[in-house]
Design a protein around this motif. Structure first.
Motif, PDB file in Angstrom:
ATOM      1  N   ALA A 238     -11.688  26.869  38.627  1.00  0.00           N
ATOM      2  CA  ALA A 238     -10.310  27.385  39.611  1.00  0.00           C
ATOM      3  C   ALA A 238      -9.410  28.724  38.694  1.00  0.00           C
ATOM      4  N   THR A 239      -9.946  28.627  37.213  1.00  0.00           N
ATOM      5  CA  THR A 239      -9.279  29.127  36.255  1.00  0.00           C
ATOM      6  C   THR A 239      -9.109  30.610  36.127  1.00  0.00           C
ATOM      7  N   VAL A 240      -8.512  31.219  36.620  1.00  0.00           N
ATOM      8  CA  VAL A 240      -8.739  32.954  36.865  1.00  0.00           C
ATOM      9  C   VAL A 240      -8.762  33.859  35.707  1.00  0.00           C
ATOM     10  N   ALA A 241      -7.055  33.634  34.529  1.00  0.00           N
ATOM     11  CA  ALA A 241      -6.624  34.100  33.905  1.00  0.00           C
ATOM     12  C   ALA A 241      -6.020  33.348  33.108  1.00  0.00           C
ATOM     13  N   VAL A 242      -5.517  33.223  31.590  1.00  0.00           N
ATOM     14  CA  VAL A 242      -5.191  32.628  30.832  1.00  0.00           C
ATOM     15  C   VAL A 242      -3.867  33.207  29.854  1.00  0.00           C
ATOM     16  N   LYS A 243      -3.159  33.042  29.566  1.00  0.00           N
ATOM     17  CA  LYS A 243      -2.097  33.012  28.137  1.00  0.00           C
ATOM     18  C   LYS A 243      -1.992  31.788  27.850  1.00  0.00           C
ATOM     19  N   GLN A 244      -1.419  31.604  26.576  1.00  0.00           N
ATOM     20  CA  GLN A 244      -0.761  30.300  25.625  1.00  0.00           C
ATOM     21  C   GLN A 244      -0.056  31.318  24.963  1.00  0.00           C
ATOM     22  N   GLY A 245       0.772  30.305  24.262  1.00  0.00           N
ATOM     23  CA  GLY A 245       1.354  30.266  23.228  1.00  0.00           C
ATOM     24  C   GLY A 245       1.876  28.999  23.119  1.00  0.00           C
ATOM     25  N   TRP A 246       2.182  28.969  21.552  1.00  0.00           N
ATOM     26  CA  TRP A 246       3.021  27.809  21.139  1.00  0.00           C
ATOM     27  C   TRP A 246       3.672  28.421  19.593  1.00  0.00           C
ATOM     28  N   MET A 247       5.090  26.994  18.954  1.00  0.00           N
ATOM     29  CA  MET A 247       5.084  27.382  17.739  1.00  0.00           C
ATOM     30  C   MET A 247       6.330  26.355  17.803  1.00  0.00           C
ATOM     31  N   PRO A 248       6.635  26.144  16.418  1.00  0.00           N
ATOM     32  CA  PRO A 248       7.866  25.248  16.343  1.00  0.00           C
ATOM     33  C   PRO A 248       9.447  25.775  16.205  1.00  0.00           C
ATOM     34  N   VAL A 249      10.569  25.935  16.814  1.00  0.00           N
ATOM     35  CA  VAL A 249      11.225  26.378  16.606  1.00  0.00           C
ATOM     36  C   VAL A 249      12.526  25.433  16.560  1.00  0.00           C
ATOM     37  N   GLY A 250      13.380  26.036  15.664  1.00  0.00           N
ATOM     38  CA  GLY A 250      14.541  25.143  15.082  1.00  0.00           C
ATOM     39  C   GLY A 250      13.118  23.476  15.087  1.00  0.00           C
ATOM     40  N   ASP A 251      14.047  22.341  15.491  1.00  0.00           N
ATOM     41  CA  ASP A 251      14.051  21.324  15.957  1.00  0.00           C
ATOM     42  C   ASP A 251      13.135  20.835  16.384  1.00  0.00           C
ATOM     43  N   ASP A 252      12.451  21.809  17.193  1.00  0.00           N
ATOM     44  CA  ASP A 252      11.516  21.848  18.973  1.00  0.00           C
ATOM     45  C   ASP A 252       9.407  22.533  18.315  1.00  0.00           C
ATOM     46  N   VAL A 253       8.850  21.797  19.093  1.00  0.00           N
ATOM     47  CA  VAL A 253       8.303  22.474  19.875  1.00  0.00           C
ATOM     48  C   VAL A 253       7.785  23.440  21.254  1.00  0.00           C
ATOM     49  N   VAL A 254       7.282  24.873  20.771  1.00  0.00           N
ATOM     50  CA  VAL A 254       7.182  24.973  22.156  1.00  0.00           C
ATOM     51  C   VAL A 254       5.658  24.926  22.258  1.00  0.00           C
ATOM     52  N   LEU A 255       5.416  24.990  23.704  1.00  0.00           N
ATOM     53  CA  LEU A 255       3.704  24.959  24.070  1.00  0.00           C
ATOM     54  C   LEU A 255       3.807  25.501  25.786  1.00  0.00           C
ATOM     55  N   ASN A 256       3.110  26.576  25.773  1.00  0.00           N
ATOM     56  CA  ASN A 256       3.518  27.384  26.875  1.00  0.00           C
ATOM     57  C   ASN A 256       2.265  27.101  27.471  1.00  0.00           C
ATOM     58  N   THR A 257       1.742  27.130  29.046  1.00  0.00           N
ATOM     59  CA  THR A 257       0.235  27.178  29.581  1.00  0.00           C
ATOM     60  C   THR A 257       0.852  28.535  30.584  1.00  0.00           C
ATOM     61  N   THR A 258       0.031  29.188  30.945  1.00  0.00           N
ATOM     62  CA  THR A 258       0.791  30.263  31.969  1.00  0.00           C
ATOM     63  C   THR A 258      -0.562  31.191  31.982  1.00  0.00           C
ATOM     64  N   GLY A 259      -0.389  30.784  33.339  1.00  0.00           N
ATOM     65  CA  GLY A 259      -2.013  32.224  33.822  1.00  0.00           C
ATOM     66  C   GLY A 259      -2.233  32.458  35.412  1.00  0.00           C
ATOM     67  N   VAL A 260      -3.248  32.571  36.000  1.00  0.00           N
ATOM     68  CA  VAL A 260      -3.738  32.541  37.079  1.00  0.00           C
ATOM     69  C   VAL A 260      -5.146  31.882  37.765  1.00  0.00           C
ATOM     70  N   VAL A 261      -4.414  30.544  39.000  1.00  0.00           N
ATOM     71  CA  VAL A 261      -5.569  29.995  39.592  1.00  0.00           C
ATOM     72  C   VAL A 261      -5.494  30.005  40.816  1.00  0.00           C
ATOM     73  N   GLY A 262      -7.000  29.812  41.429  1.00  0.00           N
ATOM     74  CA  GLY A 262      -6.945  29.722  42.803  1.00  0.00           C
ATOM     75  C   GLY A 262      -8.394  31.254  42.941  1.00  0.00           C
ATOM     76  N   GLU A 263      -8.912  30.724  44.200  1.00  0.00           N
ATOM     77  CA  GLU A 263      -9.679  31.785  44.639  1.00  0.00           C
ATOM     78  C   GLU A 263      -8.900  33.147  44.674  1.00  0.00           C
ATOM     79  N   ASP A 264      -9.215  34.015  44.246  1.00  0.00           N
ATOM     80  CA  ASP A 264      -8.753  35.787  44.399  1.00  0.00           C
ATOM     81  C   ASP A 264      -7.191  36.057  44.030  1.00  0.00           C
TER      82      ASP A 264
END
Length: 302
Positions: A238-264
């Motif tokens: 059901a995945t249509v399009a994806v753009k991910q991101g990740w990085m350490p920043v300061g005292d944290d870890v950033v992880l992002n999952t973004t995109g488009v799912v589903g019919e049409d």
């Protein structure tokens, strides 16, 4: 991919994000090119038939869905800060949200904004020469050097202001450190707005190139990072399009999952997460994937 070390102790490390295959016409049709890129990965389980997804029918169901996503991430990594926005293009409504207007660091999700600005400057067509090569490399291989060259070539932080105005983003801000594009902040709602702009408002040549590219991605990024976490693992075919991101920043870890799912491409999803800094990336990926699985179940994905 090498690390980009940010000055003044703001970030220790690099932006690392999803690779996608960009050509003037969208996805490369050259088998040799696909071989060179190693693994052009469909989402795990993608079969060519997309599962019909539906939003929760009631306000209570929508609230429960958001809570389930937040709790699923927190069950793997306690203390995580979770943002979520899920937009239904069929009903033109936000159907699930958790902190949808809270800004999060983008990591390489900002490359969507850079790409829009570069294409705008070239009459919504793929540029040639070094600029075109950098645009393709920035998205397909998550090449930080290419992103930095485009950032510098097209005005740095001014890219964020121009694109925010063009797309209609109201919780997006440029980095405090002008050269560190990965420290751009966007809310989950603004990430969703960016995808809906790509789907609905981008002129056709640019739309075909970008969305055709985001429909295919390298399973393993240029730096060796497995990019199939989050949405593509949870939603499979059901995945249509994806753009991910990740990085350490300061005292944290950033992880992002973004995109488009589903019919049409019915649902646009932004799931940015900030995890405690001692979280390793394998565990962080597990946390995002569990959150995305909770969302998939709420939308009717088995």
């Amino acid at each position: 991919m090498g690390h980009r070390v940010v000055a003044a102790g703001v970030v220790a490390g690099a932006v690392l994000a999803a690779g996608v295959t960009l050509t003037a016409g969208g996805v490369s049709e050259d088998p040799a090119e696909d071989t060179r890129r190693s693994v052009i990965a469909a989402a795990p389980g993608r079969s060519g038939e997309r599962t019909a997804l539906e939003p929760p029918a009631t306000a209570q169901g929508r609230e429960q869905a958001a809570t389930a996503v937040v709790d699923a991430v927190g069950a793997v990594v306690p203390g995580s800060k979770v943002g979520l926005a899920v937009y239904d293009r069929r009903t033109h409504a936000m159907v699930v949200g958790a902190g949808p207007d809270q800004p999060f660091y983008t990591a390489s999700v900002v490359k969507l904004l850079i790409a829009i600005d570069v294409l705008r400057a070239h009459d919504w067509r793929m540029p040639g020469g070094d600029t075109g090569s950098d645009l393709a490399a920035m998205l397909s291989a998550s090449d930080d050097g290419a992103a930095t060259r485009l950032w510098d070539e097209f005005g740095g932080s001014a890219i964020i202001g121009r694109t925010a105005e063009l797309v209609g983003l109201d919780a997006t801000s440029p980095p405090d450190e002008p050269g560190e594009w990965e420290l751009t902040r966007m809310s989950p709602r603004d990430i969703v707005r960016t995808y809906t702009y790509l789907q609905q408002d981008l002129p056709r040549p640019a739309r075909n190139a970008v969305l055709g590219t985001l429909a295919h991605f390298d399973a393993t990024a240029a730096d060796g990072f497995d990019q199939r976490f989050g949405l593509p693992t949870a939603f499979g075919d059901a995945t249509v399009a994806v753009k991910q991101g990740w990085m350490p920043v300061g005292d944290d870890v950033v992880l992002n999952t973004t995109g488009v799912v589903g019919e049409d491409g019915r649902f646009v999803v932004a799931l940015p997460v900030v995890l405690p800094g001692d979280t390793d990336f394998a565990t962080a990926r597990d946390a995002l994937t569990e959150g995305a699985r909770a969302l998939a179940r709420a939308l009717g994905r088995d």
